[in-house]
Scaffold this active site. Structure first.
Site, PDB file in Angstrom:
ATOM      1  N   LYS A  94       0.811  -1.226   0.000  1.00 15.55           N
ATOM      2  CA  LYS A  94       0.000   0.000   0.000  1.00 15.55           C
ATOM      3  C   LYS A  94       0.850   1.284   0.000  1.00 15.55           C
ATOM      4  CE  LYS A  94      -4.312  -1.761   0.577  1.00 15.55           C
ATOM      5  NZ  LYS A  94      -4.172  -3.011   1.266  1.00 15.55           N
ATOM      6  N   GLU A 116      -9.757   6.556   2.483  1.00 16.87           N
ATOM      7  CA  GLU A 116     -10.665   5.573   3.063  1.00 16.87           C
ATOM      8  C   GLU A 116      -9.828   4.376   3.473  1.00 16.87           C
ATOM      9  OE1 GLU A 116      -9.957   5.518  -0.123  1.00 16.87           O
ATOM     10  OE2 GLU A 116      -9.441   3.393  -0.280  1.00 16.87           O
ATOM     11  N   SER A 381       2.026  -9.864  -0.869  1.00 17.18           N
ATOM     12  CA  SER A 381       1.593  -8.460  -0.754  1.00 17.18           C
ATOM     13  C   SER A 381       1.782  -7.835   0.622  1.00 17.18           C
ATOM     14  CB  SER A 381       0.135  -8.337  -1.189  1.00 17.18           C
ATOM     15  OG  SER A 381      -0.694  -9.193  -0.432  1.00 17.18           O
TER      16      SER A 381
HETATM   17  C1  LIG Z   1      -5.074  -4.144   1.057  1.00 15.41           C
HETATM   18  C2  LIG Z   1      -4.355  -5.394   0.849  1.00 15.41           C
HETATM   19  C3  LIG Z   1      -4.676  -6.274  -0.225  1.00 15.41           C
HETATM   20  C4  LIG Z   1      -5.839  -6.042  -1.140  1.00 15.41           C
HETATM   21  O1  LIG Z   1      -5.776  -4.877  -1.880  1.00 15.41           O
HETATM   22  P1  LIG Z   1      -5.410  -4.892  -3.415  1.00 15.41           P
HETATM   23  O2  LIG Z   1      -5.727  -3.525  -3.875  1.00 15.41           O
HETATM   24  O3  LIG Z   1      -6.242  -5.940  -4.070  1.00 15.41           O
HETATM   25  O4  LIG Z   1      -3.970  -5.206  -3.517  1.00 15.41           O
HETATM   26  C5  LIG Z   1      -3.922  -7.410  -0.397  1.00 15.41           C
HETATM   27  N1  LIG Z   1      -2.895  -7.723   0.426  1.00 15.41           N
HETATM   28  C6  LIG Z   1      -2.558  -6.911   1.464  1.00 15.41           C
HETATM   29  C7  LIG Z   1      -1.432  -7.309   2.338  1.00 15.41           C
HETATM   30  C8  LIG Z   1      -3.283  -5.730   1.716  1.00 15.41           C
HETATM   31  O5  LIG Z   1      -2.949  -4.962   2.753  1.00 15.41           O
END
Ligand SMILES: *Cc1c(COP(=O)(O)O)cnc(C)c1O
Length: 399
Positions: A94, A116, A381
């Site tokens: 993020k 948000e 992620s």
């Molecule tokens: C917010 C988040 C997601 C989902 O958001 P995307 O916009 O689909 O990437 C996925 N993995 C993590 C670790 C997140 O914090």
């Protein structure tokens, strides 16, 4: 001629029938102003150099790619590589987008930032960038999510952000997004709205994608320089779709198989999931046309996922286009499968993934059991620290 998959949106923000600017007239002007500023400022070499240097010294980029040898061998004959976005400052991808947008807002002369947040990850990333660049920060968050994500609420407050509880609708992410858009309409002069995923009206899906594409560009280079290999298969989880498109986009014209993994919740047949690309249909949500989950009266359905970050009834419009054009295959993984993958990676590799990420892992592990000699690159992620409470409350016997 071979079809190109990386040259959209068009100037009106369309990915064919998806995307666009479905907003009230009052928002058209700020969106166009943002688009102009984005093209002029963010595309300049000065801005790119500054952002690159901040990403390297502050965020920790480039993030490594790790070859998960132990689980690769245990699962079969393929090779699993992890792009370690969990090692970024604040613990997920993020921050790539938050840093880019907040830096852009600063250069546009904005003094007030709104955002948000669902699980709080995007709120924390935005509050972090605002602390660093000395900007006022207001984060809209559903009351339900505030209850569920107390630590992140406290983190945002420590960072100097004001967290505004949203009590409308289901009191979750989609309602927080509505409220942030409402704030923006009345405060456009001094305010920039930092959207947290590839959702919302044009130009957001494009801007967020571009800032997140650093993931894919680095990956392409690193697979060569670190391992002298090419990825054969890419896997990422899809909530709004920003970490997924960030990895996928630089690869879209390459010979590589791509899988996006949605939240299957209790199972697609139960209706309790967050898988609009698997079970939804095209409609309009939060200013763009895309696959959404709605009932027969056109009301947005309640979604369910064990991971708050995937618990969203829509998805970025580019993913809808990639689905229809069959460039990316969108699959789903249930809560239980994700949990199993969460434990597996933790115990076998010493990496605690976010529950969102565990969805990508679960599907990639299925592939690894079937395929031979393939290089599977997973976008890790985020890290699982934020989910420890959720995990601790559950009994592992139920798996
Ligand atoms: C917010 C988040 C997601 C989902 O958001 P995307 O916009 O689909 O990437 C996925 N993995 C993590 C670790 C997140 O914090």
């Amino acid at each position: 001629m071979k079809k190109k998959f990386n040259n959209l949106p068009d100037i009106n923000g369309h990915f064919d029938q998806y995307g666009g600017m479905f907003v009230s007239e009052t928002l058209i002007y700020p969106l166009k102003e943002l688009l102009k500023a984005y093209k002029k400022i963010a595309k300049s070499s000065n801005f790119k150099e500054l952002l690159d240097s901040e990403l390297s010294s502050y965020v920790g980029r480039p993030t490594p790619i790790y070859y998960a040898e132990r689980i690769s061998k245990e699962l079969g004959k393929s090779h699993i590589y992890l792009k370690r976005e969990d090692l970024n400052h604040t613990g997920a991808h993020k921050i790539n987008n938050a840093m880019g947008q907040v830096l852009l807002a600063k250069q546009m002369g904005k003094t007030r930032i709104i955002a948000e947040t669902g699980a709080g990850q995007h709120g924390v990333a935005t509050a972090t960038a605002c602390a660093k660049y000395n900007l006022q920060c207001i984060v809209y968050m559903g009351e339900e999510d505030i209850q569920r994500q107390k630590i992140n609420v406290y983190r945002m407050k420590l960072l100097g952000a004001e967290v505004v509880p949203v009590s409308s609708g289901s009191k979750t992410l989609k309602d927080a997004l509505n409220e942030a858009l409402r704030d923006w309409v009345s405060n456009v002069d001094n305010t920039h709205y930092v959207i947290g995923s590839v959702a919302g009206p044009h130009p957001y899906p494009m801007i967020v994608r571009d800032f997140q594409s650093v993931i894919g560009y680095e990956s392409k280079k690193q697979m060569k320089t670190l391992y002298n290999k090419e990825a054969d298969i890419l896997v990422a989880c899809v909530g709004g779709g920003s970490n997924a498109i960030g990895l996928f986009h630089p690869y879209l014209n390459d010979k590589v198989k791509i899988f996006g993994v949605e939240a299957g919740g209790y199972g697609l047949s139960t209706g309790m999931h967050a898988a609009p690309l698997n079970k939804g249909k095209p409609g309009v949500l939060h200013g763009n046309r895309t696959y959404i989950m709605e009932d027969k009266d056109g009301q947005i359905q309640t979604t369910h996922s064990i991971s708050a970050g995937l618990d969203y009834p829509g998805v970025g419009p580019e993913h809808s286009w990639l689905k229809d054009n069959k460039r990316v295959k969108y699959v789903s993984v249930t809560d239980k499968e994700a949990l199993k993958a969460f434990y597996y990676l933790t115990e076998k590799e010493g990496i605690i993934p976010a529950l969102e990420t565990a969805h990508a892992l679960a599907y990639a592990f299925k592939i690894a059991k079937k395929e031979k000699n393939k290089n599977i690159l997973i976008n890790l992620s985020g890290r699982g620290d934020k989910d420890i409470d959720t995990i601790a409350k559950m009994s592992r016997m139920d798996l």
